[in-house]
Design a protein around this motif. Structure first.
Motif, PDB file in Angstrom:
ATOM      1  N   THR A  62       0.819  -1.217   0.000  1.00 27.39           N
ATOM      2  CA  THR A  62       0.000   0.000   0.000  1.00 27.39           C
ATOM      3  C   THR A  62       0.851   1.265   0.000  1.00 27.39           C
ATOM      4  O   THR A  62       0.449   2.299  -0.556  1.00 27.39           O
ATOM      5  CB  THR A  62      -0.941  -0.008   1.219  1.00 27.39           C
ATOM      6  OG1 THR A  62      -1.893  -1.066   1.044  1.00 27.39           O
ATOM      7  CG2 THR A  62      -1.695   1.302   1.380  1.00 27.39           C
ATOM      8  N   PHE A  63       2.035   1.194   0.583  1.00 29.46           N
ATOM      9  CA  PHE A  63       2.900   2.370   0.679  1.00 29.46           C
ATOM     10  C   PHE A  63       4.141   2.259  -0.205  1.00 29.46           C
ATOM     11  O   PHE A  63       5.181   2.869   0.064  1.00 29.46           O
ATOM     12  CB  PHE A  63       3.270   2.609   2.151  1.00 29.46           C
ATOM     13  CG  PHE A  63       2.065   3.002   2.956  1.00 29.46           C
ATOM     14  CD1 PHE A  63       1.626   4.313   2.983  1.00 29.46           C
ATOM     15  CD2 PHE A  63       1.323   2.037   3.627  1.00 29.46           C
ATOM     16  CE1 PHE A  63       0.477   4.671   3.674  1.00 29.46           C
ATOM     17  CE2 PHE A  63       0.178   2.376   4.329  1.00 29.46           C
ATOM     18  CZ  PHE A  63      -0.245   3.706   4.346  1.00 29.46           C
ATOM     19  N   GLY A  64       3.995   1.490  -1.294  1.00 34.47           N
ATOM     20  CA  GLY A  64       5.084   1.375  -2.252  1.00 34.47           C
ATOM     21  C   GLY A  64       6.297   0.679  -1.691  1.00 34.47           C
ATOM     22  O   GLY A  64       7.431   0.943  -2.113  1.00 34.47           O
ATOM     23  N   ARG A  65       6.065  -0.232  -0.736  1.00 35.61           N
ATOM     24  CA  ARG A  65       7.165  -0.944  -0.089  1.00 35.61           C
ATOM     25  C   ARG A  65       6.907  -2.454  -0.172  1.00 35.61           C
ATOM     26  O   ARG A  65       6.686  -3.115   0.851  1.00 35.61           O
ATOM     27  CB  ARG A  65       7.290  -0.501   1.374  1.00 35.61           C
ATOM     28  CG  ARG A  65       7.629   0.992   1.543  1.00 35.61           C
ATOM     29  CD  ARG A  65       7.501   1.413   3.000  1.00 35.61           C
ATOM     30  NE  ARG A  65       8.385   0.661   3.868  1.00 35.61           N
ATOM     31  CZ  ARG A  65       9.637   1.005   4.152  1.00 35.61           C
ATOM     32  NH1 ARG A  65      10.176   2.101   3.610  1.00 35.61           N
ATOM     33  NH2 ARG A  65      10.377   0.276   4.963  1.00 35.61           N
ATOM     34  N   PRO A  66       6.916  -3.007  -1.377  1.00 35.69           N
ATOM     35  CA  PRO A  66       6.655  -4.446  -1.512  1.00 35.69           C
ATOM     36  C   PRO A  66       7.732  -5.267  -0.808  1.00 35.69           C
ATOM     37  O   PRO A  66       8.906  -4.903  -0.807  1.00 35.69           O
ATOM     38  CB  PRO A  66       6.681  -4.679  -3.024  1.00 35.69           C
ATOM     39  CG  PRO A  66       7.497  -3.549  -3.570  1.00 35.69           C
ATOM     40  CD  PRO A  66       7.221  -2.372  -2.674  1.00 35.69           C
ATOM     41  N   SER A  67       7.313  -6.358  -0.215  1.00 34.89           N
ATOM     42  CA  SER A  67       8.239  -7.185   0.563  1.00 34.89           C
ATOM     43  C   SER A  67       9.036  -8.155  -0.301  1.00 34.89           C
ATOM     44  O   SER A  67      10.105  -8.615   0.104  1.00 34.89           O
ATOM     45  CB  SER A  67       7.461  -7.988   1.601  1.00 34.89           C
ATOM     46  OG  SER A  67       6.621  -8.936   0.947  1.00 34.89           O
ATOM     47  N   GLY A  68       8.500  -8.495  -1.460  1.00 31.96           N
ATOM     48  CA  GLY A  68       9.122  -9.512  -2.292  1.00 31.96           C
ATOM     49  C   GLY A  68       8.751 -10.928  -1.885  1.00 31.96           C
ATOM     50  O   GLY A  68       9.201 -11.890  -2.518  1.00 31.96           O
ATOM     51  N   GLU A  69       7.931 -11.070  -0.837  1.00 31.59           N
ATOM     52  CA  GLU A  69       7.498 -12.395  -0.403  1.00 31.59           C
ATOM     53  C   GLU A  69       6.513 -12.968  -1.427  1.00 31.59           C
ATOM     54  O   GLU A  69       5.533 -12.307  -1.782  1.00 31.59           O
ATOM     55  CB  GLU A  69       6.806 -12.322   0.960  1.00 31.59           C
ATOM     56  CG  GLU A  69       7.701 -11.916   2.110  1.00 31.59           C
ATOM     57  CD  GLU A  69       8.567 -13.057   2.620  1.00 31.59           C
ATOM     58  OE1 GLU A  69       8.407 -14.200   2.136  1.00 31.59           O
ATOM     59  OE2 GLU A  69       9.395 -12.794   3.515  1.00 31.59           O
ATOM     60  N   PRO A  70       6.730 -14.190  -1.893  1.00 30.76           N
ATOM     61  CA  PRO A  70       5.737 -14.805  -2.771  1.00 30.76           C
ATOM     62  C   PRO A  70       4.509 -15.219  -1.975  1.00 30.76           C
ATOM     63  O   PRO A  70       4.626 -15.909  -0.956  1.00 30.76           O
ATOM     64  CB  PRO A  70       6.474 -16.029  -3.330  1.00 30.76           C
ATOM     65  CG  PRO A  70       7.528 -16.339  -2.308  1.00 30.76           C
ATOM     66  CD  PRO A  70       7.911 -15.039  -1.675  1.00 30.76           C
ATOM     67  N   LEU A  71       3.349 -14.761  -2.422  1.00 29.31           N
ATOM     68  CA  LEU A  71       2.090 -15.093  -1.750  1.00 29.31           C
ATOM     69  C   LEU A  71       1.135 -15.681  -2.795  1.00 29.31           C
ATOM     70  O   LEU A  71       0.192 -15.017  -3.245  1.00 29.31           O
ATOM     71  CB  LEU A  71       1.477 -13.845  -1.098  1.00 29.31           C
ATOM     72  CG  LEU A  71       2.347 -13.088  -0.092  1.00 29.31           C
ATOM     73  CD1 LEU A  71       1.639 -11.833   0.389  1.00 29.31           C
ATOM     74  CD2 LEU A  71       2.744 -13.977   1.079  1.00 29.31           C
ATOM     75  N   PRO A  72       1.363 -16.912  -3.199  1.00 23.83           N
ATOM     76  CA  PRO A  72       0.559 -17.491  -4.280  1.00 23.83           C
ATOM     77  C   PRO A  72      -0.924 -17.568  -3.972  1.00 23.83           C
ATOM     78  O   PRO A  72      -1.749 -17.587  -4.891  1.00 23.83           O
ATOM     79  CB  PRO A  72       1.171 -18.891  -4.462  1.00 23.83           C
ATOM     80  CG  PRO A  72       1.892 -19.175  -3.183  1.00 23.83           C
ATOM     81  CD  PRO A  72       2.372 -17.854  -2.688  1.00 23.83           C
ATOM     82  N   TRP A  73      -1.267 -17.597  -2.691  1.00 19.42           N
ATOM     83  CA  TRP A  73      -2.680 -17.679  -2.309  1.00 19.42           C
ATOM     84  C   TRP A  73      -3.437 -16.381  -2.549  1.00 19.42           C
ATOM     85  O   TRP A  73      -4.652 -16.348  -2.438  1.00 19.42           O
ATOM     86  CB  TRP A  73      -2.805 -18.103  -0.846  1.00 19.42           C
ATOM     87  CG  TRP A  73      -1.940 -17.330   0.104  1.00 19.42           C
ATOM     88  CD1 TRP A  73      -2.242 -16.144   0.722  1.00 19.42           C
ATOM     89  CD2 TRP A  73      -0.633 -17.688   0.549  1.00 19.42           C
ATOM     90  NE1 TRP A  73      -1.207 -15.738   1.520  1.00 19.42           N
ATOM     91  CE2 TRP A  73      -0.206 -16.669   1.442  1.00 19.42           C
ATOM     92  CE3 TRP A  73       0.214 -18.761   0.293  1.00 19.42           C
ATOM     93  CZ2 TRP A  73       1.043 -16.702   2.075  1.00 19.42           C
ATOM     94  CZ3 TRP A  73       1.456 -18.787   0.929  1.00 19.42           C
ATOM     95  CH2 TRP A  73       1.857 -17.777   1.799  1.00 19.42           C
ATOM     96  N   LEU A  74      -2.715 -15.311  -2.900  1.00 20.05           N
ATOM     97  CA  LEU A  74      -3.365 -14.041  -3.212  1.00 20.05           C
ATOM     98  C   LEU A  74      -3.309 -13.705  -4.701  1.00 20.05           C
ATOM     99  O   LEU A  74      -3.841 -12.675  -5.115  1.00 20.05           O
ATOM    100  CB  LEU A  74      -2.716 -12.905  -2.408  1.00 20.05           C
ATOM    101  CG  LEU A  74      -2.856 -12.976  -0.885  1.00 20.05           C
ATOM    102  CD1 LEU A  74      -2.190 -11.759  -0.255  1.00 20.05           C
ATOM    103  CD2 LEU A  74      -4.305 -13.082  -0.457  1.00 20.05           C
TER     104      LEU A  74
END
Length: 203
Positions: A62-74
């Motif tokens: 939301t604040f332009g700070r992606p974690s890079g964590e893969p979240l395939p369920w989303l």
């Protein structure tokens, strides 16, 4: 206390909910942390998976700070509700560590940005997707405490374990006999109230 540190206050209540949610997993088997405990499938480890996803979304993307964590369920094409349960291939350790990494990422956002910073929630409708960091943190706190409450009830029904956290169970003092008597008292009061209402309706 008379001084105020809004960020510290927000972080305290967010962390207390995080800790409570993880504590409810302790001492349980793989089956018990995953098994559906309500007709809609609510389960303990799934609540942790969901909470991790919420933090990474609202306090990261939301604040332009992606974690890079893969979240395939989303991802597009994932089955509905996939963030609320854990597959056999997703280990307890993976989900718990994902949640802890989500904490670190979310806390870094809270530390780095002013509370009035505006972000855009990627999954909200365009034109109604702006939110302040303050609002986003409050939203995550409310969501996490809500699910910690779900976990409280699931764990109590599962094996009788209760309490807010390791250092403070926030329960009235009493042994099992006291609690059984207390429960009987509540049952009696509920039945009496129901009888009174029924009597009034027939008069």
């Amino acid at each position: 206390m008379t001084t105020s540190d809004p960020k510290a206050d927000l972080h305290f209540y967010l962390q207390s909910a995080r800790d409570a949610l993880l504590w409810k997993l302790e001492g349980l088997s793989e089956y018990d942390i995953r098994r559906p405990s309500t007709p809609t499938g609510t389960n303990l480890l799934g609540l942790v998976k969901h909470a991790a996803s919420v933090e990474l979304g609202y306090l990261g993307d939301t604040f332009g700070r992606p974690s890079g964590e893969p979240l395939p369920w989303l991802e597009d094409g994932a089955e509905p509700n996939a963030d609320m349960w854990v597959t056999a291939d997703e280990s307890r350790e993976y989900i718990v560590e994902l949640y802890r990494r989500a904490w670190t990422h979310a806390d870094a956002t809270l530390d780095a940005l002013a509370l009035d910073t505006i972000g855009k929630v990627p999954w909200w409708p365009s034109g109604r997707d702006e939110v302040t960091l303050h609002h986003a943190v409050v939203r995550v706190i409310a969501d996490t405490h809500r699910h910690a409450g779900h976990a409280d009830i699931i764990r109590e029904l599962m094996d009788g374990a209760v309490g807010m956290n390791k250092g403070n169970d926030s329960m009235a003092p009493g042994d099992s006999a006291w609690w059984e008597n207390h429960r009987s008292q509540l049952e009696h009061a509920a039945q009496e109230a129901d009888r009174h209402i029924r009597a009034d309706q027939t008069n």
